[in-house]
Enzyme design. Structure first.
Site, PDB file in Angstrom:
ATOM      1  CG  ASP A  22      -2.190  -0.710   0.961  1.00 10.41           C
ATOM      2  OD1 ASP A  22      -2.178  -1.583   0.078  1.00 10.41           O
ATOM      3  OD2 ASP A  22      -3.197  -0.388   1.606  1.00 10.41           O
ATOM      4  CB  ALA A  23       4.105   1.909   1.553  1.00 10.80           C
ATOM      5  CG  ASP A  26      -1.002   4.827   0.034  1.00 11.77           C
ATOM      6  OD1 ASP A  26      -1.859   4.481  -0.788  1.00 11.77           O
ATOM      7  OD2 ASP A  26      -1.090   4.623   1.249  1.00 11.77           O
ATOM      8  CB  SER A  71     -17.025   5.904  -4.753  1.00  6.04           C
ATOM      9  OG  SER A  71     -16.538   7.165  -4.953  1.00  6.04           O
ATOM     10  CG  LEU A  72     -20.711   6.315  -0.338  1.00  2.82           C
ATOM     11  CD1 LEU A  72     -20.839   5.385   0.864  1.00  2.82           C
ATOM     12  CD2 LEU A  72     -21.949   7.176  -0.468  1.00  2.82           C
ATOM     13  CD  GLU A 105     -27.006   2.107   4.954  1.00  5.67           C
ATOM     14  OE1 GLU A 105     -27.914   2.961   4.927  1.00  5.67           O
ATOM     15  OE2 GLU A 105     -26.855   1.241   4.091  1.00  5.67           O
ATOM     16  CE  LYS A 107     -17.512   3.242   2.352  1.00  7.30           C
ATOM     17  NZ  LYS A 107     -16.581   2.211   1.921  1.00  7.30           N
ATOM     18  CG  ASP A 109     -13.577  -3.347   3.883  1.00  7.82           C
ATOM     19  OD1 ASP A 109     -13.624  -2.940   2.703  1.00  7.82           O
ATOM     20  OD2 ASP A 109     -12.524  -3.455   4.532  1.00  7.82           O
ATOM     21  NE  ARG A 128     -17.176   0.656  -7.153  1.00  7.64           N
ATOM     22  CZ  ARG A 128     -16.721   1.264  -6.060  1.00  7.64           C
ATOM     23  NH1 ARG A 128     -17.469   2.122  -5.419  1.00  7.64           N
ATOM     24  NH2 ARG A 128     -15.535   0.998  -5.581  1.00  7.64           N
ATOM     25  CD  GLU A 163     -19.797  -3.357  -0.299  1.00  2.00           C
ATOM     26  OE1 GLU A 163     -20.611  -2.711  -1.004  1.00  2.00           O
ATOM     27  OE2 GLU A 163     -18.593  -3.071  -0.213  1.00  2.00           O
ATOM     28  CE1 TYR A 215     -24.618  -0.173  -1.154  1.00  2.00           C
ATOM     29  CE2 TYR A 215     -23.850  -1.912   0.300  1.00  2.00           C
ATOM     30  CZ  TYR A 215     -23.672  -1.110  -0.813  1.00  2.00           C
ATOM     31  OH  TYR A 215     -22.546  -1.241  -1.571  1.00  2.00           O
ATOM     32  CE  LYS A 279     -26.681   4.604   1.826  1.00  7.36           C
ATOM     33  NZ  LYS A 279     -27.084   3.214   1.585  1.00  7.36           N
ATOM     34  CE  LYS A 303     -13.612   4.638   4.956  1.00  3.32           C
ATOM     35  NZ  LYS A 303     -12.878   4.857   3.728  1.00  3.32           N
ATOM     36  CB  CYS A 408      14.814  20.657 -10.423  1.00  2.00           C
ATOM     37  SG  CYS A 408      14.094  19.191 -11.175  1.00  2.00           S
ATOM     38  CB  CYS A 411      16.305  19.680 -15.008  1.00  2.00           C
ATOM     39  SG  CYS A 411      15.417  21.027 -14.205  1.00  2.00           S
ATOM     40  CB  CYS A 426      11.444  21.999 -11.200  1.00  2.00           C
ATOM     41  SG  CYS A 426      12.440  22.089 -12.696  1.00  2.00           S
ATOM     42  CB  CYS A 432      12.400  20.026 -15.835  1.00  2.00           C
ATOM     43  SG  CYS A 432      12.418  18.750 -14.560  1.00  2.00           S
TER      44      CYS A 432
HETATM   45  S1  IVH Z   1     -24.393   3.516  -0.501  1.00  2.00           S
HETATM   46  C1  IVH Z   1     -24.438   6.230  -4.338  1.00  2.00           C
HETATM   47  N1  IVH Z   1     -24.218   2.080   1.653  1.00  2.00           N
HETATM   48  O1  IVH Z   1     -18.976   1.791  -0.209  1.00  2.00           O
HETATM   49  C2  IVH Z   1     -23.711   5.514  -3.258  1.00  2.00           C
HETATM   50  N2  IVH Z   1     -22.419   1.968   0.113  1.00  2.00           N
HETATM   51  O2  IVH Z   1     -17.285   4.042  -0.885  1.00  2.00           O
HETATM   52  C3  IVH Z   1     -24.231   4.162  -3.032  1.00  2.00           C
HETATM   53  N3  IVH Z   1     -20.641   0.433   0.752  1.00  2.00           N
HETATM   54  O3  IVH Z   1     -19.434   1.635  -3.649  1.00  2.00           O
HETATM   55  C4  IVH Z   1     -23.492   3.467  -1.992  1.00  2.00           C
HETATM   56  N4  IVH Z   1     -21.551  -0.260   2.614  1.00  2.00           N
HETATM   57  O4  IVH Z   1     -19.524  -0.564  -2.326  1.00  2.00           O
HETATM   58  C5  IVH Z   1     -23.613   2.436   0.512  1.00  2.00           C
HETATM   59  N5  IVH Z   1     -24.205   0.812   3.572  1.00  2.00           N
HETATM   60  C6  IVH Z   1     -23.630   1.178   2.461  1.00  2.00           C
HETATM   61  C7  IVH Z   1     -22.383   0.650   2.071  1.00  2.00           C
HETATM   62  C8  IVH Z   1     -21.798   1.089   0.892  1.00  2.00           C
HETATM   63  C9  IVH Z   1     -20.509  -0.376   1.805  1.00  2.00           C
HETATM   64  C10 IVH Z   1     -19.645   0.562  -0.305  1.00  2.00           C
HETATM   65  C11 IVH Z   1     -20.194   0.498  -1.689  1.00  2.00           C
HETATM   66  C12 IVH Z   1     -19.783   1.785  -2.331  1.00  2.00           C
HETATM   67  C13 IVH Z   1     -18.627   2.187  -1.486  1.00  2.00           C
HETATM   68  C14 IVH Z   1     -18.426   3.671  -1.535  1.00  2.00           C
END
Ligand code: IVH
Length: 684
Positions: A22-23, A26, A71-72, A105, A107, A109, A128, A163, A215, A279, A303, A408, A411, A426, A432
């Site tokens: 991951d490092a 990143d 995504s969120l 609710e 999230k 994983d 997705r 999920e 969800y 939501k 998070k 730099c 260069c 730079c 460069c």
């Molecule tokens: S709502 C329009 N609810 O998190 C957004 N997402 O970081 C619809 N996920 O792609 C997503 N738990 O795969 C929603 N309770 C939850 C969730 C959730 C996990 C995931 C989902 C999404 C990702 C976004």
């Protein structure tokens, strides 16, 4: 680099086998972002920074999502949650003392899945993918016990989203079985779930204990209810598993209380969660709030705090990005943080190393970071590890403050900091090599010219050979090396066919859409979506180019017109004007454009009656806020302007409309009230 990142994304998201730490990921990602910020014109359409996941693999059929899978956005602390609520209230013009309910609710994983039911029968399941196109995993989804094959009483078309995950116990048992059979073991339940769902042989998926929480939903022929809570209740009635920790909350205080409750129970849950999703409960408000480019305005993920670990800083490396930004990267003694080995972390900029934050105030109580120090690493919402703190008690006496380079490393040009900029850059510009090559890589990237067979690797090679120094050189390759085909085909990795294919692929891209061209220029602060805004606003290269040439920073008609574009601020505008007026840079751009046939912008949504129309809102709007009206109009392909001119197509005038209404009448511009506007766009 974006290519390396994309490869890593694919390994992680698509193939479920992370191939770099991951490092490292990143490091690449951070550098990529720094480069993109510095040279937005070089940002790839497939930029990892814009990606929701990874593109689909070849093994499965592709499915185009009717409704994009997004995504969120993230909240990392209580203040972010209050800000989320405040933003929504502002957008919808709901006062602080009026009620506004949310759902909260866990999230989960795992990985998201979209299930399509027609006439109550499961007909399709898609991952997705990149949010627009997913993998067809229907046969595999049919093996999951939580997923009903048929449902009663549902709308004719119903896409259920949720999920796919694996419980801790099932994960441990699977890994044991895999190890015993000499098979592949998985790093975590998420990877195990992803790897199991993406088996080409559904018989294997069937053996894997996958579960599913519903969800959300996508395409629908009839609404599921008036609120998120009711809609989820309906999904539960259809037979889907929904999460029993879902709760309706009357505002941020209750949301945060529920978050704390879930956080306390996290360790005892039988599945991994990484936060709490809030939501807006009222679905009509969700519809009004709509979406930003990759995330909904009506939801956010709060998070859980990142995990922490201590390790030693071995060295600080400086990387030079597309816009010349010198980015310091911490090389660490590898350490495990949150189950992943981290060996690099971002150090942001020289102030950050010295113990100063972006606002000039001390961070880490002013403690600086020195090579050899013990540092505390964390992985926050995104994957890029960061340094949280430094342990002065363990600092070696011989440690010296880090001297950030003023030249730099690539260069040798002077690297300067402009006032108000935390980043040292730079000044070598096109001389460069690091900047030039990163610019070229951006230029050929997916969102930009996307030339088949000409990726980052090839560009680096051509650059090293001095065949291609600037984007225009790509288009003169055939002319210059027509006979040099000979040279190219003799190079490792090239044959006559691939060389010819490359020249053809380059010729194919001589015809280019305006927004791609603008994006490909890698102008600082001009990303993919900004390029589209600019293209839609100016319509043609000649109009864009003329306006940028005539504009003066901070003043005049061209400047006012530029900053009137929703989404274009003074910083981006300054960057555009100065780049387009910088002599060498401009000469390169003109040389490039002379090789191309640039297609004028076509309006975003051609189906909408207001697509391509220039709309002005004036007076008081009663059913929506100004921001809402503007973003709704733009999402339908209209251009929203702040002032009425002969080019205006529609003036939407609310009560109290003054001079603009009069001017519109004088110019014969179509004028309508808010209700007629909503009727026109189908929102009445
Ligand atoms: S709502 C329009 N609810 O998190 C957004 N997402 O970081 C619809 N996920 O792609 C997503 N738990 O795969 C929603 N309770 C939850 C969730 C959730 C996990 C995931 C989902 C999404 C990702 C976004």
């Amino acid at each position: 680099m974006a290519e390396q990142l994309n490869a890593a994304n694919i390994a992680y998201h698509r193939d479920d086998t992370p191939d770099i730490s991951d490092a490292e990921y990143d490091r690449l990602r951070r550098r990529n972002t720094a480069l993109e910020e510095a040279f937005p014109n070089l940002k790839r359409k497939d930029s990892p920074s814009e990606q929701v996941g990874a593109a689909v693999s070849d093994g499965f059929g592709k499915i185009q999502h009717v409704v994009r899978m997004l995504s969120l956005g993230n909240a990392f602390n209580d203040d972010d949650v209050f800000d989320f609520d405040a933003r929504i209230r502002k957008y919808l013009s709901i006062s602080a003392d009026s009620p506004l309910a949310y759902t909260a609710e866990p999230k989960i994983d795992g990985l998201s899945l979209s299930l399509r039911y027609e006439q109550g029968q499961l007909i399709q399941a898609a991952t997705r993918g990149d949010g627009t196109t997913g993998e067809n995993v229907t046969a595999n989804a049919r093996t999951i016990a939580d997923i009903p094959q048929s449902i009663a009483g549902a709308p004719d078309v119903l896409e259920v989203r949720g999920e796919v995950y694996m419980s801790h116990a099932d994960f441990a048992a699977l890994n044991e079985r895999q190890a015993a059979a000499g098979g592949k073991t998985f790093a975590n339940p998420r990877n195990a779930a992803a790897g199991s769902l993406r088996q080409l042989d559904p018989n294997i998926t069937k053996e894997r204990p996958l579960k599913f929480f519903a969800y959300a939903w996508g395409d629908l022929s009839a609404p599921l209810g008036e609120t998120q809570s009711k809609a989820i209740e309906r999904l539960a009635n259809f037979g889907f598993s929904t999460n029993d920790l879902t709760q309706r909350c009357d505002g941020p205080d209750e949301m945060i209380a529920h978050y704390r409750m879930i956080e306390e129970r996290r360790a005892a849950l039988e599945y991994d969660i990484d936060g709490v999703v809030y939501k807006v409960d009222d679905l009509d408000l969700q519809r009004r709030l709509g979406f930003r480019s990759t995330t909904p305005r009506w939801a956010i993920a709060h998070k859980f705090p990142a995990e922490l670990a201590w390790t030693q800083l071995e060295a600080i490396d400086i990387q030079v990005g597309r816009t010349g930004a010198l980015s310091p990267v911490a090389r660490l003694v590898p350490v495990t943080v949150g189950g992943v080995v981290v060996s690099n972390a971002t150090l942001h900029n020289e102030d950050y190393i010295a113990g100063l934050g972006g606002d000039g105030n001390p961070i880490r109580e002013g403690r600086d970071i020195r090579v050899g120090d013990w540092v505390q690493i964390y992985r926050a919402g995104d994957v890029i590890p960061k340094i949280k703190d430094v342990d002065l008690a363990r600092r070696d006496e011989s440690a010296v403050p880090y001297a950030f380079p003023t030249t730099c490393p690539e260069c040798g040009s002077t690297a300067i900091r402009e006032e108000g900029d935390a980043v040292r850059r730079c000044t070598g510009g096109i001389i460069c090599p690091a900047q030039a090559v990163e610019k070229l890589k951006h230029f050929v990237s997916r969102g930009a010219f996307d030339i088949e067979g000409l990726g980052a690797k090839q560009v680096e090679q051509f650059f090293a050979d001095e065949w291609v120094k600037t984007p225009a050189d790509i288009f003169t390759l055939r002319a210059r090396f027509g006979s040099g085909l000979q040279q190219l085909k003799n190079r490792e990795g090239w044959g006559e066919k691939s060389a010819n294919n490359l020249f053809d692929a380059i010729d194919d891209k001589r015809k280019i859409d305006l927004h791609r061209l603008i994006f490909s220029l890698g102008i600082r602060h001009v990303g993919d979506s900004s390029a589209t805004l600019l293209a839609n606003h100016y319509g043609s290269w000649s109009a864009f180019e003329a306006a940028m040439t005539r504009a003066t920073v901070g003043d005049g008609a061209e400047w006012d017109d530029l900053v009137s574009i929703d989404g274009v601020g003074a910083v981006m505008a300054t960057s555009l004007v100065t780049t387009m007026q910088q002599e060498t840079e401009r000469a390169q751009i003109d040389r490039l454009v002379s090789e191309l046939e640039v297609h004028d912008a076509v309006a975003v949504s051609t189906e909408s009656p207001v697509s391509g129309k220039i709309v002005v809102f004036t007076g008081t709007l009663e059913r929506m806020t100004r921001a809402e009206a503007k973003s709704r109009a733009e999402s339908l392909g209209a251009k929203v302007s702040g002032s009425v001119s002969s080019k205006t197509d529609i003036l939407v005038a609310g009560p109290g409309a003054g001079s603009k209404a009069k001017k519109a009448a004088d110019l014969g511009v179509e004028t309508m009230d808010e209700d007629s506007w909503l009727a026109l766009i189908g929102d009445a």
